[in-house]
Design a protein around this motif. Structure first.
Motif, short mmCIF file in Angstrom:
data_model
loop_
_atom_site.label_atom_id
_atom_site.label_comp_id
_atom_site.label_asym_id
_atom_site.label_seq_id
_atom_site.Cartn_x
_atom_site.Cartn_y
_atom_site.Cartn_z
N LEU A 130 0.79 -1.11 -0.11
CA LEU A 130 -0.06 0.02 -0.02
C LEU A 130 0.93 1.33 0.07
O LEU A 130 1.98 1.21 0.62
N GLY A 131 0.42 2.25 -0.68
CA GLY A 131 1.38 3.33 -0.66
C GLY A 131 0.26 4.88 -0.74
O GLY A 131 -0.85 4.62 -0.78
N ARG A 132 0.89 5.92 -0.49
CA ARG A 132 0.07 6.97 -0.39
C ARG A 132 0.69 7.94 -1.46
O ARG A 132 1.83 8.07 -1.71
N CYS A 133 -0.21 8.68 -1.84
CA CYS A 133 -0.02 9.58 -2.98
C CYS A 133 0.47 11.13 -2.60
O CYS A 133 -0.40 11.62 -1.84
N PRO A 134 1.60 11.64 -2.45
CA PRO A 134 1.89 12.89 -1.83
C PRO A 134 1.43 14.07 -2.63
O PRO A 134 1.31 15.01 -1.72
N ARG A 135 0.80 13.88 -3.73
CA ARG A 135 0.40 14.85 -4.49
C ARG A 135 -1.17 14.36 -4.91
O ARG A 135 -1.51 13.69 -4.50
N ASP A 136 -1.64 15.40 -5.50
CA ASP A 136 -3.26 15.30 -6.11
C ASP A 136 -3.46 13.95 -6.64
O ASP A 136 -4.18 13.05 -6.25
N LYS A 137 -2.74 13.48 -7.56
CA LYS A 137 -2.78 12.54 -8.48
C LYS A 137 -1.53 11.67 -8.59
O LYS A 137 -0.27 12.13 -8.69
N PRO A 138 -1.58 10.24 -8.66
CA PRO A 138 -0.35 9.52 -8.90
C PRO A 138 0.14 9.67 -10.29
O PRO A 138 -0.43 10.32 -11.19
N LEU A 139 1.46 9.53 -10.70
CA LEU A 139 2.10 9.53 -12.12
C LEU A 139 1.51 8.39 -12.72
O LEU A 139 1.64 7.20 -12.24
N LEU A 140 0.84 8.52 -13.89
CA LEU A 140 0.42 7.39 -14.70
C LEU A 140 1.13 7.24 -16.03
O LEU A 140 1.99 8.01 -16.21
N ARG A 141 0.60 5.97 -16.50
CA ARG A 141 1.38 5.97 -17.79
C ARG A 141 0.60 6.81 -18.99
O ARG A 141 1.34 7.10 -20.12
N GLU A 142 -0.73 7.40 -18.88
CA GLU A 142 -1.08 8.06 -19.69
C GLU A 142 -0.78 9.67 -19.16
O GLU A 142 -0.39 9.92 -18.15
N GLY A 143 -0.54 10.49 -20.26
CA GLY A 143 -0.43 11.80 -19.88
C GLY A 143 0.75 12.52 -20.85
O GLY A 143 0.98 13.50 -20.93
N ALA A 144 1.68 11.46 -21.54
CA ALA A 144 2.81 11.99 -22.40
C ALA A 144 2.26 12.54 -23.55
O ALA A 144 1.28 12.44 -24.17
N GLN A 145 2.80 13.79 -23.90
CA GLN A 145 2.27 14.68 -24.84
C GLN A 145 3.61 14.80 -26.08
O GLN A 145 4.64 14.92 -25.66
N PRO A 146 3.27 14.92 -27.29
CA PRO A 146 4.19 15.09 -28.27
C PRO A 146 5.13 16.28 -27.92
O PRO A 146 4.59 17.36 -27.40
N GLY A 147 6.46 16.05 -28.28
CA GLY A 147 7.57 17.14 -27.76
C GLY A 147 8.01 16.75 -26.31
O GLY A 147 9.04 17.24 -26.12
N ASP A 148 7.56 16.02 -25.55
CA ASP A 148 7.81 15.80 -24.39
C ASP A 148 9.27 14.98 -24.40
O ASP A 148 9.39 14.18 -25.43
N ALA A 149 10.31 15.10 -23.56
CA ALA A 149 11.47 14.46 -23.61
C ALA A 149 11.38 13.13 -22.66
O ALA A 149 10.65 13.06 -21.84
#
Lengths: 305, 305
Positions: free
Chosen positions: B136-155
């Protein structure tokens, strides 16, 4: 296989809240209501120890793997939130089909208890089938019901009827989630657990945690039809099976003596509750046998290895 | 054996808060801070698939079982809270000693990541050793980091160095918990995961969830000493191993192109971060090979069954 099974799971679209994240990422994500206690239990069943793959359906295996965990949640008088299912599948078997059927059995039971399957892990290996389940639950009150807390003078109760689960009950029992919550609404439960190894093994565990003794009466035990049937083949009295057989997954709980009459008057649920004895001071446990003779309670049930 | 092991565990007295309830009841109980998201991951390793009992110590097995789950927590940029350890032990082996040693390896790693072992289940069976862990873990921010969300131009970045984990790294790798949290403090990560099956299999998964394409450059891959060593015996170039070998358990993540320079300027951690390519529009994935030639990225790693 794992990827194919994950795709199948993701398609089931079980979510518990609009902002929860389902299967397909590195972990499942759940929102949690402020200050509600989180309870976590985990239990594994395996082929040839807890079931025989040749004698039951994969759906029944999935159902049982979840049910034993829900029974632990019930034992804490908590509500399930979601389950995680880990499969060890025998190599060479038609694994994807087997995985789906195990999942189906778990998911179907989960649906009746508001307990969606939120994630898990799937593995093939050169061994037999094993299914591990972890269930998260939340505590509707300040504190979960524990094994500690029973006091001398408390009445000892069980739900349902006991014994002979090996004839089938260990596969299709009903976890006592709603019963536990209703019981807590009616009266002040002092301690509780579920009966997995038989009263003669489990009651001493409750008494040890509560640092008390107990006396139970064999003549008060609610005896199942299966216990009577077992009695015919073993030659032991039906109450012996009710006392010692494992895997009933009924609740064993204690109530202040003064509240027992109130509980019995208020209890309208179809699952019976039966007083079987009394908590006593000290640490010794006694059994009144069928003739009313008082003797030490001996653990003769099957203890899970 | 289970009761003896539970007693051993209870004696370890790992608690996470004054009002949490440890091992010995039907479930573990945790307090939860208001409105913090809960992340849950579960992963199992088994003898002959993920390790060879004859070649590693039980402590290393317990460590790896926890570490792969901590790597999933890191992949979400979350912090672990506690772990549950389920053991399937071969019958006939000196089970209690084996269970304790596996637990020790997990507990020792857990202690360095503030992740106590809070519960679990132990079973003996007529099969090989398997260890299932739920964290079990807790998320220190609003949202966990996911596999979705990468945008063209991202490194596209990775932590550490890659390849050749079969020479030992798959047993003693460091989950990138603190690196993930630090990365999120420095810059706006858009997507992330951990590398379990090799970049050539895992990057397509991230891109599929984000609905984007990508181009990576073999000449930029951070190559481990183990990848170079593998290269000598396989005849394949070291970058091939960095690209395709599994079980590195490094982080693979994306950062808006405009923030890449800032990240590299701010990053002072001893674990390196290396830009290996760019997210592109579309759904295709390309590799620039060692001569700069552009070719489709083919999944040649080992996909976990």
């Amino acid at each position: 296989m794992e990827q194919a099974f994950l795709k199948y799971l993701a398609a089931q679209k079980q979510t518990i809240s609009p902002d929860s994240i389902g299967i397909g990422d590195d972990a499942a994500v759940l929102s949690w209501q402020a200050d509600q206690k989180l309870v976590v239990c985990t239990d594994l069943i395996s082929d040839e120890t807890d079931f025989h793959l040749a004698e039951v359906t994969p759906q029944q295996i999935g159902r049982k793997a979840l049910a034993i965990n829900l029974s632990d949640i019930a034992a804490m008088a908590c509500e399930p939130v979601g389950a995680f299912l880990t499969l060890l599948l025998p190599q060479g078997a038609p694994s994807l089909e087997l995985a789906k059927q195990i999942y189906e059995g778990a998911a179907q039971l989960g649906a009746t208890f508001n307990c969606p399957i939120l994630g898990g892990d799937t593995n093939s290996w050169p061994g037999k089938l094993a299914v591990s389940v972890t269930v998260l639950g939340r505590c509707p009150r300040d504190k979960p019901l524990l094994r500690e807390g029973a006091q001398p003078g408390d009445a000892i109760y069980v739900t349902g009827s006991l014994g002979g689960s090996i004839l089938g009950g260990h596969i299709d029992f009903q976890p006592r989630i709603s019963e536990a919550i209703r019981l807590r609404e009616i009266c002040g439960l002092t301690a509780g657990m579920d009966i997995s190894d038989g009263i003669s093994i489990d009651l001493p565990r409750l008494c040890e945690q509560s640092r008390v003794g107990a006396e139970i009466d064999a003549r008060l035990l609610p005896i199942s039809d299966a216990a009577k049937q077992m009695s015919q083949s073993t030659g032991r009295p039906p109450w012996w099976h009710a006392l010692n057989d494992g895997e009933d997954f009924e609740l064993l709980f204690t109530v202040p003596g003064a509240e027992a009459a109130h509980l019995e008057a208020q209890w309208t649920d179809s699952t019976p509750v039966t007083k079987i004895g009394t908590i006593q001071s000290g640490t010794k446990l006694f059994l009144l046998d069928e003739t009313g003779q008082r003797q030490p309670l001996k653990p003769e049930g099957f203890s899970h290895q």
